[in-house]
Scaffold this motif. Sequence first.
Motif, PDB file in Angstrom:
ATOM      1  N   UNK A 134       0.831  -1.213   0.000  1.00 47.39           N
ATOM      2  CA  UNK A 134       0.000   0.000   0.000  1.00 47.39           C
ATOM      3  C   UNK A 134       0.863   1.261   0.000  1.00 47.39           C
ATOM      4  N   UNK A 135       0.457   2.247  -0.801  1.00 47.51           N
ATOM      5  CA  UNK A 135       1.137   3.540  -0.773  1.00 47.51           C
ATOM      6  C   UNK A 135       0.101   4.662  -0.655  1.00 47.51           C
ATOM      7  N   UNK A 136       0.557   5.819  -0.150  1.00 50.13           N
ATOM      8  CA  UNK A 136      -0.309   6.999  -0.093  1.00 50.13           C
ATOM      9  C   UNK A 136       0.296   8.077  -0.978  1.00 50.13           C
ATOM     10  N   UNK A 137      -0.556   8.870  -1.604  1.00 49.38           N
ATOM     11  CA  UNK A 137      -0.069   9.980  -2.423  1.00 49.38           C
ATOM     12  C   UNK A 137      -0.468  11.292  -1.762  1.00 49.38           C
ATOM     13  N   UNK A 138       0.527  12.189  -1.583  1.00 49.10           N
ATOM     14  CA  UNK A 138       0.227  13.531  -1.079  1.00 49.10           C
ATOM     15  C   UNK A 138       0.307  14.490  -2.251  1.00 49.10           C
ATOM     16  N   UNK A 139      -0.808  15.101  -2.596  1.00 55.15           N
ATOM     17  CA  UNK A 139      -0.764  16.060  -3.695  1.00 55.15           C
ATOM     18  C   UNK A 139      -0.673  17.483  -3.146  1.00 55.15           C
ATOM     19  N   UNK A 140      -0.360  18.419  -4.044  1.00 53.03           N
ATOM     20  CA  UNK A 140      -0.240  19.818  -3.630  1.00 53.03           C
ATOM     21  C   UNK A 140      -1.602  20.484  -3.659  1.00 53.03           C
ATOM     22  N   UNK A 141      -1.619  21.804  -3.916  1.00 55.29           N
ATOM     23  CA  UNK A 141      -2.895  22.502  -4.041  1.00 55.29           C
ATOM     24  C   UNK A 141      -3.646  21.880  -5.213  1.00 55.29           C
ATOM     25  N   UNK A 142      -4.872  21.426  -4.963  1.00 51.63           N
ATOM     26  CA  UNK A 142      -5.525  20.539  -5.925  1.00 51.63           C
ATOM     27  C   UNK A 142      -5.762  21.173  -7.289  1.00 51.63           C
ATOM     28  N   UNK A 143      -5.856  22.511  -7.341  1.00 54.25           N
ATOM     29  CA  UNK A 143      -6.133  23.135  -8.627  1.00 54.25           C
ATOM     30  C   UNK A 143      -4.870  23.309  -9.477  1.00 54.25           C
ATOM     31  N   UNK A 144      -3.701  23.019  -8.898  1.00 54.86           N
ATOM     32  CA  UNK A 144      -2.459  23.228  -9.649  1.00 54.86           C
ATOM     33  C   UNK A 144      -2.209  22.091 -10.628  1.00 54.86           C
ATOM     34  N   UNK A 145      -1.894  22.442 -11.861  1.00 54.98           N
ATOM     35  CA  UNK A 145      -1.682  21.414 -12.882  1.00 54.98           C
ATOM     36  C   UNK A 145      -0.397  20.626 -12.615  1.00 54.98           C
ATOM     37  N   UNK A 148       1.608  -2.644  -9.799  1.00 57.32           N
ATOM     38  CA  UNK A 148       0.746  -3.400  -8.891  1.00 57.32           C
ATOM     39  C   UNK A 148       0.756  -2.915  -7.448  1.00 57.32           C
ATOM     40  N   UNK A 149       1.168  -1.654  -7.207  1.00 59.33           N
ATOM     41  CA  UNK A 149       1.046  -1.106  -5.853  1.00 59.33           C
ATOM     42  C   UNK A 149      -0.408  -0.693  -5.623  1.00 59.33           C
ATOM     43  N   UNK A 150      -0.853  -0.775  -4.374  1.00 63.31           N
ATOM     44  CA  UNK A 150      -2.222  -0.371  -4.069  1.00 63.31           C
ATOM     45  C   UNK A 150      -2.211   1.041  -3.490  1.00 63.31           C
ATOM     46  N   UNK A 151      -2.962   1.948  -4.114  1.00 64.11           N
ATOM     47  CA  UNK A 151      -3.010   3.318  -3.608  1.00 64.11           C
ATOM     48  C   UNK A 151      -4.070   3.388  -2.516  1.00 64.11           C
ATOM     49  N   UNK A 152      -3.616   3.551  -1.259  1.00 66.49           N
ATOM     50  CA  UNK A 152      -4.541   3.523  -0.125  1.00 66.49           C
ATOM     51  C   UNK A 152      -5.346   4.810  -0.060  1.00 66.49           C
ATOM     52  N   UNK A 192       3.266   1.175   3.091  1.00 64.05           N
ATOM     53  CA  UNK A 192       4.693   0.925   2.858  1.00 64.05           C
ATOM     54  C   UNK A 192       5.405   2.115   2.211  1.00 64.05           C
ATOM     55  N   UNK A 193       4.634   3.032   1.642  1.00 66.52           N
ATOM     56  CA  UNK A 193       5.301   4.140   0.964  1.00 66.52           C
ATOM     57  C   UNK A 193       4.442   5.393   0.896  1.00 66.52           C
ATOM     58  N   UNK A 194       5.112   6.569   0.906  1.00 66.50           N
ATOM     59  CA  UNK A 194       4.413   7.837   0.721  1.00 66.50           C
ATOM     60  C   UNK A 194       5.040   8.553  -0.477  1.00 66.50           C
ATOM     61  N   UNK A 195       4.200   8.921  -1.456  1.00 67.59           N
ATOM     62  CA  UNK A 195       4.691   9.658  -2.604  1.00 67.59           C
ATOM     63  C   UNK A 195       4.205  11.092  -2.489  1.00 67.59           C
TER      64      UNK A 195
END
Lengths: 318, 319
Positions: A165-176, A193-197, A224-227
């Motif tokens: 499982x990995x998590x994704x941290x995005x920035x300001x959502x409106x930014x391209x 085949x990673x699972x995005x939690x 297991x990971x943070x992107x």
Amino acid sequence: MTRLVLWVFLAQILLLPGCIGNDGETLPSESPRIALVMKSLANEFFVNMADAAQTHQSENSQQYSLIINGIRNESDITQQVSIIDQMIAAQVDAIVIAPADSKALVPALARASQAGIILVNIDNRLDASVLSEFDLVIPHVGPDNKEGARKVGDYLASILAAGDQVAILEGIVSSINSQARRDGFEEAANARGLIIATIQSASWEQTKAAEITSAVLTQHPRLKGVMAANDNMALGALSAIKQLGRLDEIEVVGFDNISAVNKLVREGEILATADQHGDLLAVYGIEFALDTLAGKEVQYGRKTPVDLITREILQGRD
Amino acid sequence: MLRRSLTNQRIEYVYIFLSLLLLVALFGFTTDHFLSLQTLSAIMSQLPALTVVTVGMTLVLIVGGIDLSVGSVVALSACIIGTAIVSHDVPMILAVLLGVFSGTIMGFSTGYLIARFSLPAFIVTLGMLEVARGMSYLSSDSQTVYVGSDIQKLALPITGIGISISMIMALLAVISAHFVLTRTIFGRYIIAIGTSETAARISGIKIRPYTIGVFTLSGTLAGLGGLFNLAYIGSADPNTGIGLELSAIAAAVIGGTSLMGGRGSIIGAFIGVLIIAVLQNGLAQLGLSEPSKLIITGLVIIFAVLADRFRRGPNRTDT
């Protein structure tokens, strides 16, 4: 009589800008003026970019002169719009801009285009649909954020196993930029085949990233990971993981290669980041603008390189 | 009279505390792991900075002022500490003192300007917000300064006790501010000044030293907040703390502090801080989209104040 004098005076004021513009064109010795409009000059990334641009200008002072402007915080769109209007009033020959927002800046840039100013878009790309609404074509010079994020995500996946499982941290959502990096991360995760939690926004901020990461780790204990879509958020995520004493179990990757993170990649605390040679981005944009002003044939924009940064790569460079 | 107001205040805590429990129960139902020790420790590690800043803000609001500069002062203090340690090899204790003291100086200057020239606190602190932010960019050379794990020890739970030094210090700040406000002449005078400056002046209270004192306290606490933020993250970010003043004002008001001055409670404000922290953490665990998070946070703040208003009755207009 006085009224006539007044009218003549007014007419002169109104005509004055036109005169100056004409003089500029007829005098070949006068070098073009380029305005660099940046995002937050409080962000190391943009400070380095501005420094490199300044150096480039001083080495080529015969060719052009440079005005650098930045805004105070990354989402202050209003201030950036007013800077563009000031640059139009200042009658610069070209504007190289890192837009604070991919859509909101377009109307102001349309005004600049009407005033005959050459426009070059660096960093995050202006929104194509809004541009076409204004019948504008603004060349983009910049890195492929999605491709860069995919490289980083791929490297993370090569360390983890399929099904992790990995998590994704995005920035300001409106930014391209944020959206492109998120897409790149997602693509890499899905391909391997990673699972995005979970995917959550930490608005590019450290403290917010730390808070969200600790909450996410509670909800998804087997993570297991943070992107993270930028290095500041990667730093925040790292501190939350350290706080829980789980540094050995969870890998963090970022994007931007800021000096603080470069050091941590070297030390092995952060797995990887991406270097989009941000310091040269403004220079690339200025060169593109100069080529256009010189009447050279230019393509619709240029792609600049994005490199994966890992411990091995850094040690290889030493 | 005094006895009655004390009882009132206790009832107030109960109401705010019930809202907090309601929120906790709500997240307990909607997520899998909210009711866990890990959530508690995550929240505890996020609390110290907002707590001390809110304590300062509450005192300022009670005296009838407002302090918009606290978020920037948090960043300034963190950047000064970080830069002193990393770039100038200053011993950590000294660097920390420098950082916190920078908050004291900012607070004192703010208070002095307001009291000496009778300027509105809103404008002076708005100016200080810019000044402190600029100074934090200047001191950190606009870069994120990575300090490392030494300073993070402050934010790590002590084995055996389960809470961090930062949290203990923040709780001490809450308790002592509560004591000062309810049991000392200083506290009684700032309530009097906040209720009616003219009446306070007529009854012989010297306004100036109290105003300066309260703002100096708020600045110092914001400086301390900078230390706690740095200890939590491990690096000093010159952009940190943007909008923190609004969270602190929200927490204070949720906790029953009046924006018009003269009324407020430190314990209530602390529960307000808990409500905001629980909300942030719970929403992140739910994994809602950013827009929904913002809307829900805003609505909870409004409902908390609305509930307070209904309990007081419609005729009270002092919130």
